[in-house]
Design a protein around this motif. Sequence first.
Motif, PDB file in Angstrom:
ATOM      1  N   SER A   1      -4.603  24.433  75.262  1.00  0.00           N
ATOM      2  CA  SER A   1      -4.768  25.059  73.943  1.00  0.00           C
ATOM      3  C   SER A   1      -6.219  25.476  73.712  1.00  0.00           C
ATOM      4  CB  SER A   1      -4.318  24.089  72.849  1.00  0.00           C
ATOM      5  OG  SER A   1      -5.062  22.879  72.914  1.00  0.00           O
ATOM      6  N   LEU A   2      -7.162  24.625  74.116  1.00  0.00           N
ATOM      7  CA  LEU A   2      -8.574  24.979  73.970  1.00  0.00           C
ATOM      8  C   LEU A   2      -8.944  26.125  74.908  1.00  0.00           C
ATOM      9  CD1 LEU A   2     -11.281  24.403  72.656  1.00  0.00           C
ATOM     10  CD2 LEU A   2     -11.692  22.633  74.381  1.00  0.00           C
TER      11      LEU A   2
ATOM     12  N   GLN B   1     -16.124  15.152  76.278  1.00  0.00           N
ATOM     13  CA  GLN B   1     -14.686  15.368  76.461  1.00  0.00           C
ATOM     14  C   GLN B   1     -13.885  14.067  76.389  1.00  0.00           C
ATOM     15  OE1 GLN B   1     -13.326  18.096  79.506  1.00  0.00           O
ATOM     16  NE2 GLN B   1     -15.390  18.902  79.796  1.00  0.00           N
TER      17      GLN B   1
ATOM     18  N   SER C   1     -19.861  19.959  75.030  1.00  0.00           N
ATOM     19  CA  SER C   1     -18.647  19.825  75.847  1.00  0.00           C
ATOM     20  C   SER C   1     -18.920  19.203  77.210  1.00  0.00           C
ATOM     21  CB  SER C   1     -17.995  21.197  76.033  1.00  0.00           C
ATOM     22  OG  SER C   1     -18.823  22.057  76.805  1.00  0.00           O
TER      23      SER C   1
ATOM     24  N   CYS D   1     -13.545  22.800  79.114  1.00  0.00           N
ATOM     25  CA  CYS D   1     -12.323  22.407  78.415  1.00  0.00           C
ATOM     26  C   CYS D   1     -11.336  21.852  79.429  1.00  0.00           C
ATOM     27  CB  CYS D   1     -11.715  23.587  77.660  1.00  0.00           C
ATOM     28  SG  CYS D   1     -11.223  24.960  78.719  1.00  0.00           S
ATOM     29  N   SER D   2     -10.518  20.926  78.956  1.00  0.00           N
ATOM     30  CA  SER D   2      -9.516  20.297  79.824  1.00  0.00           C
ATOM     31  C   SER D   2      -8.100  20.470  79.304  1.00  0.00           C
ATOM     32  CB  SER D   2      -9.825  18.798  79.969  1.00  0.00           C
ATOM     33  OG  SER D   2      -9.866  18.176  78.691  1.00  0.00           O
ATOM     34  N   SER D   3      -7.948  21.120  78.166  1.00  0.00           N
ATOM     35  CA  SER D   3      -6.612  21.307  77.594  1.00  0.00           C
ATOM     36  C   SER D   3      -6.268  22.792  77.584  1.00  0.00           C
ATOM     37  CB  SER D   3      -6.554  20.746  76.169  1.00  0.00           C
ATOM     38  OG  SER D   3      -7.434  21.458  75.319  1.00  0.00           O
TER      39      SER D   3
ATOM     40  N   ARG E   1     -11.915  23.031  68.694  1.00  0.00           N
ATOM     41  CA  ARG E   1     -11.089  24.146  68.226  1.00  0.00           C
ATOM     42  C   ARG E   1     -11.507  24.582  66.823  1.00  0.00           C
ATOM     43  NH1 ARG E   1      -4.808  23.754  69.232  1.00  0.00           N
ATOM     44  NH2 ARG E   1      -5.139  25.918  68.579  1.00  0.00           N
TER      45      ARG E   1
ATOM     46  N   GLU F   1     -10.964  17.632  71.157  1.00  0.00           N
ATOM     47  CA  GLU F   1     -10.269  18.921  71.172  1.00  0.00           C
ATOM     48  C   GLU F   1     -10.152  19.512  69.769  1.00  0.00           C
ATOM     49  OE1 GLU F   1      -5.942  20.833  72.446  1.00  0.00           O
ATOM     50  OE2 GLU F   1      -6.462  18.768  73.004  1.00  0.00           O
ATOM     51  N   CYS F   2      -9.809  18.694  68.793  1.00  0.00           N
ATOM     52  CA  CYS F   2      -9.682  19.199  67.417  1.00  0.00           C
ATOM     53  C   CYS F   2     -11.024  19.698  66.888  1.00  0.00           C
ATOM     54  CB  CYS F   2      -9.135  18.100  66.509  1.00  0.00           C
ATOM     55  SG  CYS F   2      -7.436  17.611  66.895  1.00  0.00           S
TER      56      CYS F   2
END
Length: 209
Positions: free
Chosen positions: A175-176, A66, A62, A171-173, A76, A72-73
Amino acid sequence: MLLLMLVYVQQLTRQLFLFWCTFQPFVFLAHLRNTQFVLHLELLRQQLLQLERELALLAEYSNFAQRFDGFECYMRRRLRQQQLNYARIYDMCVCFSSCFSYSVLTVLLMIFIRIAVDCYFMYYTIYNNIDNIDYYLLLPAILEIPAFIFTSQSCMRLVPRIAFQLHNILCSSSSLSLQLQNFSLQILHQPVRFDCFGTIVLDNYLLTR
């Protein structure tokens, strides 16, 4: 005189026979049972160690990936796999505690009592200058408890290291980030902890309390 000597030898032989045919096999079975506990805990430790390594690789990945498409997928999906792995490890821990709590408590008490009694008689023989080397058989019993406690403590110490590796994942999202928080809560509410009916934690402090 010969008759008295014969009776004495017969009594001594009977006592030795009872000692080696009843007590010693019982002690040997207790040591084998303790070895079984150690092997079960070592299996759990290896699973936790593998999980820590996987999370360390994800944390390292990570740091530079990124900007890649599908990051991201991928993260996750991998985190979901590690969550399932931790859930399986926790289930193994629960099964171990529910199946072996009575046995662990019984075996540890037996070994503690045997060490205490043998140490008392060893002190008695040393104080009275009696040559007796049978108490060297006490060494396996002395090593059994630290081996079990060390393995149990090693398993429990890996959980904070797993949480540390999890928090190192960038992480930058949202959802993550939410999935990372969910994993952290899972570790918090499903701790890997070994005890005897919730009364005594099987860690290194057990040897010093």
